[in-house]
Design a protein around this motif. Sequence first.
Motif, mmCIF file in Angstrom:
data_model
loop_
_atom_site.group_PDB
_atom_site.id
_atom_site.type_symbol
_atom_site.label_atom_id
_atom_site.label_comp_id
_atom_site.label_asym_id
_atom_site.label_seq_id
_atom_site.Cartn_x
_atom_site.Cartn_y
_atom_site.Cartn_z
ATOM 1 N N GLU A 81 -30.545 32.685 41.190
ATOM 2 C CA GLU A 81 -29.664 32.009 40.250
ATOM 3 C C GLU A 81 -28.988 33.031 39.321
ATOM 4 N N MET A 82 -29.759 34.003 38.906
ATOM 5 C CA MET A 82 -29.221 35.015 37.995
ATOM 6 C C MET A 82 -28.192 35.896 38.691
ATOM 7 N N ASN A 85 -24.777 33.601 39.013
ATOM 8 C CA ASN A 85 -23.904 33.456 37.849
ATOM 9 C C ASN A 85 -24.474 34.197 36.648
ATOM 10 N N ASP A 86 -23.569 34.492 35.724
ATOM 11 C CA ASP A 86 -23.969 35.356 34.615
ATOM 12 C C ASP A 86 -24.311 34.569 33.362
ATOM 13 N N GLY A 87 -24.487 33.268 33.506
ATOM 14 C CA GLY A 87 -24.924 32.463 32.368
ATOM 15 C C GLY A 87 -23.803 31.943 31.510
ATOM 16 N N SER A 88 -22.549 32.245 31.862
ATOM 17 C CA SER A 88 -21.459 31.818 30.991
ATOM 18 C C SER A 88 -21.203 30.313 31.108
ATOM 19 N N ALA A 90 -23.350 28.016 30.986
ATOM 20 C CA ALA A 90 -24.221 27.272 30.074
ATOM 21 C C ALA A 90 -23.609 27.113 28.696
ATOM 22 N N VAL A 91 -22.731 28.051 28.314
ATOM 23 C CA VAL A 91 -22.168 27.965 26.963
ATOM 24 C C VAL A 91 -20.673 27.622 26.990
ATOM 25 N N GLY A 93 -17.183 25.274 27.533
ATOM 26 C CA GLY A 93 -16.824 24.001 26.935
ATOM 27 C C GLY A 93 -16.970 24.053 25.434
#
Lengths: 355, 132, 373
Positions: A81-82, A85-88, A90-91, A93
Amino acid sequence: MARAKLFALKRPYPRQSWNKHNVYNIFRYRLPSTAGRTFFQQKFKAKQETRRFHGEYLTERKWNSMFRHTLRGVVRMNPAEMAANDGSAAVAGRGSGVDVPTEVRRTVRRLHEPPIPFAQMAFAPLERRLDTAVYRALFASSIRQARMLCVHGKVAVNGVKMPHAGYMLNPGDMFSIDPMVVMKAIGQGAGSKVYTKLSDQAKSDLITAIETGQKERKSSSYLKRDDKKVLSGNTKAEVEDNFVKTSSTTSNPESSEKKEGDAEEAVEESKGFKLPPDWRSYLPRHPRWKLYDTWQPRRFMNLFAFIPRYLEVNHNICHAVYLRHPVARSGSAEIPNPFNNETMQLAYNWYLRRR
Amino acid sequence: MVVRLRLARFGARNRPLYNIVVAQARTARNSKPMEVIGTYDPIPKPSHDGDGKPFKDIQLDVTRAKYWLGVGAQPSDPVWRLLAMFGLIEPQWKIARIEAQREDKAVYEKVQKVKIIPDAAAKQASSTTANS
Amino acid sequence: MPPRLRPSGLPPPTNVISEPFSSSPLLPYLLPLHHLYITLPSSSSSPSSSRQFSTSTPTPARVRTRFEKTPGTRNGFLDWLKKFAGRLNVPSPQNNIPVYMQYNKPPLPLLKGGGRPNAVGFVKRPRKMEPNLVDWEQVAKNATMSPFPTNPTYKVHPALSTEFREQIYQRVREGRSVRRVSAEVNCELERVAAVVRLKEIERKWIETNRPLATVLQTRIHAMMPISQWKPGQPHHETITDLRIHPATNNQLFLSVPESMPFNRQDAAKALGILPADIRMPHSELIGVEKMKLQRVPVEEMIAREAQREQDEIAAINAKREAVEKRRNAGKVVETERFRFRLRPAVVGQVGYRYGVPAEDRKRGINKIPTRVD
């Protein structure tokens, strides 16, 4: 005196012990109710109950100095998962993640893992103590016994004797006890009963071990003391004489049927062999040593036979490694205790000192 | 007053640690010395491989030690032993010396043969001390 | 305001999944086929099944109060011991089934055909329970892993079996790195290192004919759940557990343009910590997964991984050599009993204190050593 208080049957308090009374007390223990109590009272009660279990032999002052408000936890990560995507997302919107349709969110929620029970880590600093680790590694049948073993100098940390029960283990520390001591501590019966039922093989092994050991020691000690003496015929004759004497006594075929009793008695009676006072020191040298054969665990040990994940124990040699500090993870914490989250949370809040 | 190279005891009860110091001979043992040139830990520590001999640590500023010896500082017996290990002076054999005085020639020769470090640096160092 | 516990209602981080995830089947040692990052939640983890083992009704409160209020408390305890304690030792020799606090009558499930059906058709339980009649698999499935009835959050985690340890030890002895073995057998890095360390001592004991307490080991393992070695898919625990950094417990307000992406790296920078991609144990697995996403050929992947491992080992060796060199600096003089290590020193930097009061014997100073090397 302390014993009566520890396992009182009138008011049950769970303790860290395999005592039968404690088993009974844990069985009928009920968590403190919060009904009709003010918040302060709830916290006080929770603190009372939890402290009776965690480090009851420590003064409150001592524990207060050890308490830390930081609680350790871990999250399972998924490398795939990591990498993807780089986690962007999730934050993105409005700062709370990309809008997801309600149905999807519902399914996602169902997949959610249970929360991390952080409150269970309130007494985590105590787990670093050497005596606690000895108890958790199943080297002792109660935390007080573990403490006793430490204080009596039976426990070594990284091969160095550590007589302080309050030594705070560092990640990577290895602690060890002589297996004989452990077997006594967590075996059935008290004291020397580990040695009771000697098989005939074990008896003869013991005698041979002592004989050979004595012989070796005698010769080596003479060697050290003076070269001359060894070279003179005197000592040589003495050693030989000794050997002949003992071997003649062991070859005595009389009655190996003597059954039980203390090892010393058993050996002495059966073979007419006089054990030297330091006979235990000869034991580990012998390869066919079978004294452990009849070892029985203490009663109710099966109810407490579990090792927390932060320890790696090898009971073959009774060595254990403190891998890391205990942590909480989703749905479970690594510190064994009989209290639920609510009670632990109240106790934790008590020690935050902002009441 | 004589300047001496000697040990000053630190550490705790049953756990000594020594400073190798340069001090006036009549000052107190642990008073502030003229210079601290090293340390000596007399408690043997088990060797890393487990089977070998236990070891003891000595730290020494060799150049300063040479200087102080050169200007006539007198090492105490324990310090003499330590400096001899560094090859700064000839080893001092008290018993051997006494026996040599008794004209026990064989023993004297035997002692003469013994050198702790057969090292070129050691010889050189000892020759420098002898010269100065 | 006291620092709050992490709110349980918050959704977990998005990069945590609840499904087993298998990695590349093509890197046999680096990334085995069976590699599981996540274990399936066991049946006992759901609250409904936590007390599945005891089907009879729990002891009512008034029975308990009888013990507490009757003057003859001790007799009450003896009664209890007779009634329950015999059943606490339910033998489970075959499958390492723990009997943590099974206070009620153990309704041991029988194998089909275990009991004899009577005329009406009911299966009559045999009067004496034979171990070979019990369905141990079922027992293991139903067993609660919570030793304390009042705390369901403490779950017993299985211990490594002796064979598992042996396998780990053999792999490391072959020359594989701890990191690689850890990923291979699904066992934490620290644990692998500890297992090897303990096995080394065990080997020394065997070599010197010092007896091992094998009875102790087998008896204890018979009482607790054990991670058995499964040749195809060894698994003991998750290996990518990331420690929650204390800095992330506090709130941090940061204005970020809506149009700009804000990723893990940015978050780490804002918090002043290293990103999770580096802090995570086995962070090299992310690189492998990235290669897979980029469809890098297998040979290339293996070559790159081998290179990475080689570099890592070289770096470790260099560090170790430097330490060794520092340790062995200076000469060694051997006497009959001791080895004197002579080290160079510099005036001004060597020696113990002057003019500083010794506080080691003062009251209230902690005299317990903080570390043992």
